[in-house]
Design a protein around this motif. Structure first.
Motif, PDB file in Angstrom:
ATOM      1  N   VAL A   1       0.833  -1.205   0.000  1.00 13.74           N
ATOM      2  CA  VAL A   1       0.000   0.000   0.000  1.00 13.74           C
ATOM      3  C   VAL A   1       0.866   1.253   0.000  1.00 13.74           C
ATOM      4  O   VAL A   1       1.827   1.355   0.767  1.00 13.74           O
ATOM      5  CB  VAL A   1      -0.951   0.038   1.221  1.00 13.74           C
ATOM      6  CG1 VAL A   1      -1.744   1.339   1.236  1.00 13.74           C
ATOM      7  CG2 VAL A   1      -1.889  -1.156   1.203  1.00 13.74           C
ATOM      8  N   THR A   2       0.486   2.193  -0.876  1.00 16.05           N
ATOM      9  CA  THR A   2       1.079   3.530  -0.861  1.00 16.05           C
ATOM     10  C   THR A   2      -0.020   4.527  -0.522  1.00 16.05           C
ATOM     11  O   THR A   2      -1.064   4.553  -1.188  1.00 16.05           O
ATOM     12  CB  THR A   2       1.687   3.890  -2.231  1.00 16.05           C
ATOM     13  OG1 THR A   2       2.702   2.940  -2.563  1.00 16.05           O
ATOM     14  CG2 THR A   2       2.290   5.293  -2.199  1.00 16.05           C
ATOM     15  N   LEU A   3       0.178   5.334   0.530  1.00 16.92           N
ATOM     16  CA  LEU A   3      -0.778   6.378   0.882  1.00 16.92           C
ATOM     17  C   LEU A   3      -0.505   7.590   0.008  1.00 16.92           C
ATOM     18  O   LEU A   3       0.638   8.022  -0.133  1.00 16.92           O
ATOM     19  CB  LEU A   3      -0.658   6.739   2.361  1.00 16.92           C
ATOM     20  CG  LEU A   3      -1.132   5.619   3.297  1.00 16.92           C
ATOM     21  CD1 LEU A   3       0.018   5.049   4.083  1.00 16.92           C
ATOM     22  CD2 LEU A   3      -2.223   6.102   4.227  1.00 16.92           C
ATOM     23  N   ARG A   4      -1.576   8.152  -0.595  1.00 13.36           N
ATOM     24  CA  ARG A   4      -1.448   9.221  -1.577  1.00 13.36           C
ATOM     25  C   ARG A   4      -2.455  10.320  -1.263  1.00 13.36           C
ATOM     26  O   ARG A   4      -3.245  10.205  -0.327  1.00 13.36           O
ATOM     27  CB  ARG A   4      -1.723   8.691  -2.990  1.00 13.36           C
ATOM     28  CG  ARG A   4      -1.047   7.400  -3.329  1.00 13.36           C
ATOM     29  CD  ARG A   4      -1.540   6.787  -4.634  1.00 13.36           C
ATOM     30  NE  ARG A   4      -1.114   7.562  -5.800  1.00 13.36           N
ATOM     31  CZ  ARG A   4      -1.875   8.385  -6.487  1.00 13.36           C
ATOM     32  NH1 ARG A   4      -3.143   8.598  -6.120  1.00 13.36           N
ATOM     33  NH2 ARG A   4      -1.409   9.030  -7.538  1.00 13.36           N
ATOM     34  N   ASP A   5      -2.440  11.358  -2.099  1.00  8.55           N
ATOM     35  CA  ASP A   5      -3.442  12.422  -1.968  1.00  8.55           C
ATOM     36  C   ASP A   5      -4.733  12.053  -2.689  1.00  8.55           C
ATOM     37  O   ASP A   5      -5.815  12.136  -2.138  1.00  8.55           O
ATOM     38  CB  ASP A   5      -2.891  13.744  -2.501  1.00  8.55           C
ATOM     39  CG  ASP A   5      -1.950  14.406  -1.497  1.00  8.55           C
ATOM     40  OD1 ASP A   5      -2.105  14.139  -0.296  1.00  8.55           O
ATOM     41  OD2 ASP A   5      -1.061  15.154  -1.918  1.00  8.55           O
ATOM     42  N   SER A   6      -4.629  11.669  -3.962  1.00 10.42           N
ATOM     43  CA  SER A   6      -5.822  11.365  -4.742  1.00 10.42           C
ATOM     44  C   SER A   6      -5.461  10.502  -5.936  1.00 10.42           C
ATOM     45  O   SER A   6      -4.622  10.909  -6.746  1.00 10.42           O
ATOM     46  CB  SER A   6      -6.473  12.666  -5.233  1.00 10.42           C
ATOM     47  OG  SER A   6      -7.642  12.401  -5.972  1.00 10.42           O
ATOM     48  N   PRO A   7      -6.051   9.310  -6.022  1.00 11.27           N
ATOM     49  CA  PRO A   7      -6.848   8.628  -5.005  1.00 11.27           C
ATOM     50  C   PRO A   7      -6.036   8.383  -3.724  1.00 11.27           C
ATOM     51  O   PRO A   7      -4.815   8.490  -3.746  1.00 11.27           O
ATOM     52  CB  PRO A   7      -7.248   7.306  -5.676  1.00 11.27           C
ATOM     53  CG  PRO A   7      -7.026   7.512  -7.147  1.00 11.27           C
ATOM     54  CD  PRO A   7      -5.891   8.465  -7.243  1.00 11.27           C
ATOM     55  N   ASP A   8      -6.735   8.022  -2.663  1.00  5.24           N
ATOM     56  CA  ASP A   8      -6.102   7.957  -1.352  1.00  5.24           C
ATOM     57  C   ASP A   8      -5.050   6.860  -1.235  1.00  5.24           C
ATOM     58  O   ASP A   8      -4.052   7.029  -0.532  1.00  5.24           O
ATOM     59  CB  ASP A   8      -7.167   7.741  -0.270  1.00  5.24           C
ATOM     60  CG  ASP A   8      -8.147   8.895  -0.194  1.00  5.24           C
ATOM     61  OD1 ASP A   8      -7.683  10.054  -0.193  1.00  5.24           O
ATOM     62  OD2 ASP A   8      -9.367   8.641  -0.137  1.00  5.24           O
ATOM     63  N   LEU A   9      -5.284   5.720  -1.906  1.00 10.61           N
ATOM     64  CA  LEU A   9      -4.395   4.574  -1.763  1.00 10.61           C
ATOM     65  C   LEU A   9      -4.045   3.970  -3.119  1.00 10.61           C
ATOM     66  O   LEU A   9      -4.888   3.903  -4.012  1.00 10.61           O
ATOM     67  CB  LEU A   9      -5.047   3.471  -0.914  1.00 10.61           C
ATOM     68  CG  LEU A   9      -5.591   3.831   0.468  1.00 10.61           C
ATOM     69  CD1 LEU A   9      -6.287   2.621   1.078  1.00 10.61           C
ATOM     70  CD2 LEU A   9      -4.483   4.335   1.377  1.00 10.61           C
ATOM     71  N   LYS A  10      -2.803   3.546  -3.243  1.00  3.64           N
ATOM     72  CA  LYS A  10      -2.387   2.679  -4.341  1.00  3.64           C
ATOM     73  C   LYS A  10      -2.162   1.306  -3.735  1.00  3.64           C
ATOM     74  O   LYS A  10      -1.345   1.141  -2.828  1.00  3.64           O
ATOM     75  CB  LYS A  10      -1.097   3.191  -4.986  1.00  3.64           C
ATOM     76  CG  LYS A  10      -0.590   2.319  -6.121  1.00  3.64           C
ATOM     77  CD  LYS A  10       0.744   2.857  -6.660  1.00  3.64           C
ATOM     78  CE  LYS A  10       1.293   2.005  -7.778  1.00  3.64           C
ATOM     79  NZ  LYS A  10       2.635   2.491  -8.231  1.00  3.64           N
ATOM     80  N   VAL A  11      -2.906   0.312  -4.218  1.00  3.15           N
ATOM     81  CA  VAL A  11      -2.891  -1.022  -3.631  1.00  3.15           C
ATOM     82  C   VAL A  11      -2.319  -1.997  -4.662  1.00  3.15           C
ATOM     83  O   VAL A  11      -2.773  -2.030  -5.812  1.00  3.15           O
ATOM     84  CB  VAL A  11      -4.321  -1.441  -3.215  1.00  3.15           C
ATOM     85  CG1 VAL A  11      -4.307  -2.817  -2.592  1.00  3.15           C
ATOM     86  CG2 VAL A  11      -4.916  -0.406  -2.244  1.00  3.15           C
ATOM     87  N   GLU A  12      -1.324  -2.786  -4.253  1.00  3.66           N
ATOM     88  CA  GLU A  12      -0.651  -3.688  -5.189  1.00  3.66           C
ATOM     89  C   GLU A  12      -0.623  -5.120  -4.654  1.00  3.66           C
ATOM     90  O   GLU A  12      -0.465  -5.351  -3.460  1.00  3.66           O
ATOM     91  CB  GLU A  12       0.788  -3.231  -5.413  1.00  3.66           C
ATOM     92  CG  GLU A  12       0.921  -1.837  -5.999  1.00  3.66           C
ATOM     93  CD  GLU A  12       2.371  -1.403  -6.105  1.00  3.66           C
ATOM     94  OE1 GLU A  12       3.060  -1.892  -7.032  1.00  3.66           O
ATOM     95  OE2 GLU A  12       2.803  -0.597  -5.255  1.00  3.66           O
ATOM     96  N   LEU A  13      -0.768  -6.044  -5.585  1.00  2.00           N
ATOM     97  CA  LEU A  13      -0.638  -7.463  -5.282  1.00  2.00           C
ATOM     98  C   LEU A  13       0.073  -8.132  -6.447  1.00  2.00           C
ATOM     99  O   LEU A  13      -0.469  -8.192  -7.557  1.00  2.00           O
ATOM    100  CB  LEU A  13      -2.013  -8.102  -5.055  1.00  2.00           C
ATOM    101  CG  LEU A  13      -2.005  -9.587  -4.679  1.00  2.00           C
ATOM    102  CD1 LEU A  13      -1.383  -9.785  -3.291  1.00  2.00           C
ATOM    103  CD2 LEU A  13      -3.419 -10.168  -4.719  1.00  2.00           C
TER     104      LEU A  13
END
Length: 232
Positions: free
Chosen positions: A62-74
């Protein structure tokens, strides 16, 4: 809660995120501390961290960001997540009072039409549409509703159906950036043979960038988050 206690709580949340390997934690921490004196906004922002922990605890990066709030990777596959907190509603307090006065008899609950002018499923749809400009273009996106209201329970399927209808009728290309809805009920847990669950997940019908089957199955498998996780 005193400012010193709030800062201590923020430090604990940040420590959890760092320990789990989240990226972008420093910017998120700054955003939290800039809102220490605005309790409602701070509470909403903390649910972004709570959503991040949900994915981290289920094997995602998970990367916390401004917009969108999260980048989620698998496994190098990516989905972006926008997070919205639904606060406790007046209807929750009305329902709680009604249930306490009926001595265990069943009473209708969760209908926010009288108190807020629309049903919860319609409110979810309005949020999903209002956030359309925040979804990442040319990538799969999900909207996560982190709910502190019992009124949201078992409403996601209806919301998904209504959103599908809106996306089809309006033909607004921005609405086709959204692939799925997720509802995390922070104050209620159901039980089934496989264990406790308080998370609903619905794939939408109309989107431009597909989400892989691997990600879909992984997201469907997320069924439960301890209500104490990131609790403020």
């Amino acid at each position: 809660m005193e400012t010193s206690n709030v800062l201590q709580f923020i430090d604990q949340c940040i420590m959890q995120l760092k320990r789990k390997g989240a990226v972008g934690v420093e910017q998120y921490e700054e955003k939290l501390k800039n809102n220490v004196k605005n309790v409602e906004i701070l509470h909403d922002l903390l649910f972004e961290g709570r959503a991040a922990l949900l994915f981290l605890n289920n094997g995602f990066k998970v990367t916390l960001r401004d917009s969108p709030d999260l980048k989620v990777e698998l496994d190098n596959e990516v989905v972006y997540a926008e997070v919205k907190h639904f606060r406790e509603k007046e209807q929750d307090r009305i329902d709680e009072k009604a249930m306490s006065e009926t001595r265990g008899l069943l009473v209708p609950i969760g209908d926010t039409t009288a108190t807020e002018g629309s049903a919860v499923c319609e409110q979810i749809v309005e949020v999903a549409i209002r956030k359309a400009d925040q979804y990442m273009m040319n990538a799969p996106n999900i909207l996560i509703i982190e709910s502190s209201s019992d009124s949201t329970s078992l409403t996601l399927s209806s919301a998904a159906h209504e959103y599908n209808d809106r996306a089809r009728k309006t033909n607004d290309p921005r609405l086709r950036r959204l692939n799925a809805l997720m509802l995390v009920n922070a104050c209620s847990t159901e039980f089934e043979r496989s264990g406790p669950w308080n998370i609903e997940f619905c794939i939408l019908d109309h989107f431009d960038t597909p989400i892989s089957k691997k990600l879909i199955f992984a997201l469907f498998d997320i069924r439960y988050q301890d209500p104490r996780t990131g609790a403020f």
